[in-house]
Design an enzyme around this catalytic site. Sequence first.
Site, PDB file in Angstrom:
ATOM      1  N   THR A 160    -154.239 -13.418 -77.869  1.00  0.00           N
ATOM      2  CA  THR A 160    -153.077 -13.425 -78.750  1.00  0.00           C
ATOM      3  C   THR A 160    -152.335 -14.755 -78.648  1.00  0.00           C
ATOM      4  OG1 THR A 160    -151.595 -12.502 -77.067  1.00  0.00           O
ATOM      5  CG2 THR A 160    -152.780 -10.946 -78.464  1.00  0.00           C
ATOM      6  N   GLU A 161    -151.567 -15.041 -79.674  1.00  0.00           N
ATOM      7  CA  GLU A 161    -150.743 -16.241 -79.679  1.00  0.00           C
ATOM      8  C   GLU A 161    -149.546 -16.057 -78.745  1.00  0.00           C
ATOM      9  OE1 GLU A 161    -151.373 -19.087 -81.157  1.00  0.00           O
ATOM     10  OE2 GLU A 161    -153.231 -18.312 -82.066  1.00  0.00           O
ATOM     11  N   PRO A 162    -149.026 -17.135 -78.151  1.00  0.00           N
ATOM     12  CA  PRO A 162    -147.869 -17.016 -77.252  1.00  0.00           C
ATOM     13  C   PRO A 162    -146.642 -16.511 -78.005  1.00  0.00           C
ATOM     14  CG  PRO A 162    -148.339 -19.320 -77.743  1.00  0.00           C
ATOM     15  CD  PRO A 162    -149.485 -18.536 -78.289  1.00  0.00           C
ATOM     16  N   PHE A 171    -152.674 -16.172 -74.907  1.00  0.00           N
ATOM     17  CA  PHE A 171    -152.704 -15.145 -73.871  1.00  0.00           C
ATOM     18  C   PHE A 171    -153.943 -14.264 -74.022  1.00  0.00           C
ATOM     19  CE2 PHE A 171    -148.411 -16.363 -73.205  1.00  0.00           C
ATOM     20  CZ  PHE A 171    -147.980 -15.800 -71.998  1.00  0.00           C
ATOM     21  N   ARG A 200    -147.957 -15.587 -59.663  1.00  0.00           N
ATOM     22  CA  ARG A 200    -146.888 -15.628 -60.659  1.00  0.00           C
ATOM     23  C   ARG A 200    -145.664 -16.339 -60.103  1.00  0.00           C
ATOM     24  NH1 ARG A 200    -144.587 -12.399 -64.918  1.00  0.00           N
ATOM     25  NH2 ARG A 200    -142.742 -13.553 -65.576  1.00  0.00           N
ATOM     26  N   ARG A 209    -147.927 -18.148 -67.690  1.00  0.00           N
ATOM     27  CA  ARG A 209    -147.943 -17.488 -66.381  1.00  0.00           C
ATOM     28  C   ARG A 209    -149.340 -16.974 -66.073  1.00  0.00           C
ATOM     29  NH1 ARG A 209    -144.369 -13.652 -69.902  1.00  0.00           N
ATOM     30  NH2 ARG A 209    -144.420 -15.635 -70.972  1.00  0.00           N
ATOM     31  N   ASP A 212    -148.565 -11.341 -66.074  1.00  0.00           N
ATOM     32  CA  ASP A 212    -147.324 -10.695 -66.481  1.00  0.00           C
ATOM     33  C   ASP A 212    -147.622  -9.219 -66.715  1.00  0.00           C
ATOM     34  OD1 ASP A 212    -144.635 -10.452 -67.293  1.00  0.00           O
ATOM     35  OD2 ASP A 212    -145.215 -10.600 -69.393  1.00  0.00           O
ATOM     36  N   ASP A 214    -145.644  -5.623 -67.707  1.00  0.00           N
ATOM     37  CA  ASP A 214    -144.413  -4.971 -68.153  1.00  0.00           C
ATOM     38  C   ASP A 214    -144.626  -3.465 -68.214  1.00  0.00           C
ATOM     39  OD1 ASP A 214    -142.828  -7.254 -68.528  1.00  0.00           O
ATOM     40  OD2 ASP A 214    -143.681  -7.602 -70.520  1.00  0.00           O
ATOM     41  N   PRO A 231    -137.972   2.730 -72.663  1.00  0.00           N
ATOM     42  CA  PRO A 231    -139.067   1.933 -73.197  1.00  0.00           C
ATOM     43  C   PRO A 231    -138.689   0.448 -73.301  1.00  0.00           C
ATOM     44  CG  PRO A 231    -138.782   3.934 -74.491  1.00  0.00           C
ATOM     45  CD  PRO A 231    -137.612   3.850 -73.577  1.00  0.00           C
ATOM     46  N   PRO A 233    -137.628  -2.846 -74.559  1.00  0.00           N
ATOM     47  CA  PRO A 233    -136.808  -3.035 -75.767  1.00  0.00           C
ATOM     48  C   PRO A 233    -137.532  -3.689 -76.935  1.00  0.00           C
ATOM     49  CG  PRO A 233    -135.611  -3.720 -73.799  1.00  0.00           C
ATOM     50  CD  PRO A 233    -137.018  -3.477 -73.374  1.00  0.00           C
ATOM     51  N   PHE A 240    -149.204  -7.881 -79.375  1.00  0.00           N
ATOM     52  CA  PHE A 240    -150.020  -7.951 -78.168  1.00  0.00           C
ATOM     53  C   PHE A 240    -149.770  -6.750 -77.253  1.00  0.00           C
ATOM     54  CE2 PHE A 240    -146.201 -10.416 -77.056  1.00  0.00           C
ATOM     55  CZ  PHE A 240    -145.857  -9.890 -75.810  1.00  0.00           C
TER      56      PHE A 240
END
Length: 264
Positions: A160-162, A171, A200, A209, A212, A214, A231, A233, A240
């Site tokens: 995916t694009e940043p 990424f 990291r 990085r 990552d 989440d 969830p 935000p 992505f």
Amino acid sequence: MNAVKIRGLEINARHGVYGFEKSSPQLFVIDADLYTDFYSAAKNDDLSATVNYSEVCNALIKTVTENTFNLIETLAYACVNALMDGFPLTSLSLTVYKPEAPMKIKFSNVGVTVAVERERAFLSIGSSVGDKKGYLDKAVKLLGETQGITVKKVSSYIETEPYGGVAENKFLNCAAEISTYLPPLKLLEEIHRIEAECGRERLVRWGDRTLDIDIIFYGQKIIREDTLSVPHPEYAERDFVLVPLKEIAPEFVCPLTFKKINSF
């Protein structure tokens, strides 16, 4: 909710901060409420479809007698880990009593209680520098090796694009479904540990990085803490995150919008 209950399980073992407590066994007593679905067991009168309390007691005896801890808090968590990892429980409340605790005062008992609940959680995992696939592979491996976490599903890896206008590299991203009985903030601590193990560094927000991770969803819980919002935000605005989630959990319902993931 169905529960298998154990009351007054007496075990002689060596736990305590004093030397004599580690050399001379003393009495420990355990109460436990084990929550599990045993409807089928009751309907069919089938022991294999429920939690066998004899096996639970043996697991507790093994944990208590084959280890030595300073604190009954540590002992209680060791017992919780043994039961949550060894039996199909949705939640558990366990109390360890130490009726012979060496105190020069009159008391009837002292003890600690630990309560945990298993949740279905979803993580977004990404990397933009170095061996990106290697970092994602390592993250999944380390998650699965962490006490209290079971990795259930992992999506395909997508490039995916940043995001955010800071990172310069593309990424590699995926999503993971986990089953965990770690509380949300403890899960976050373990995630930060895994990120650190993968090099990291938190220097620039949204920067490139090595890894990552989440927390996107934690069951149906809505969490708003200084260090954690679930969830996540911004998950609905991030392809992505959404694309891998749609692959492994299209029917999952967001607790904020009440919409299924595949409807975004």
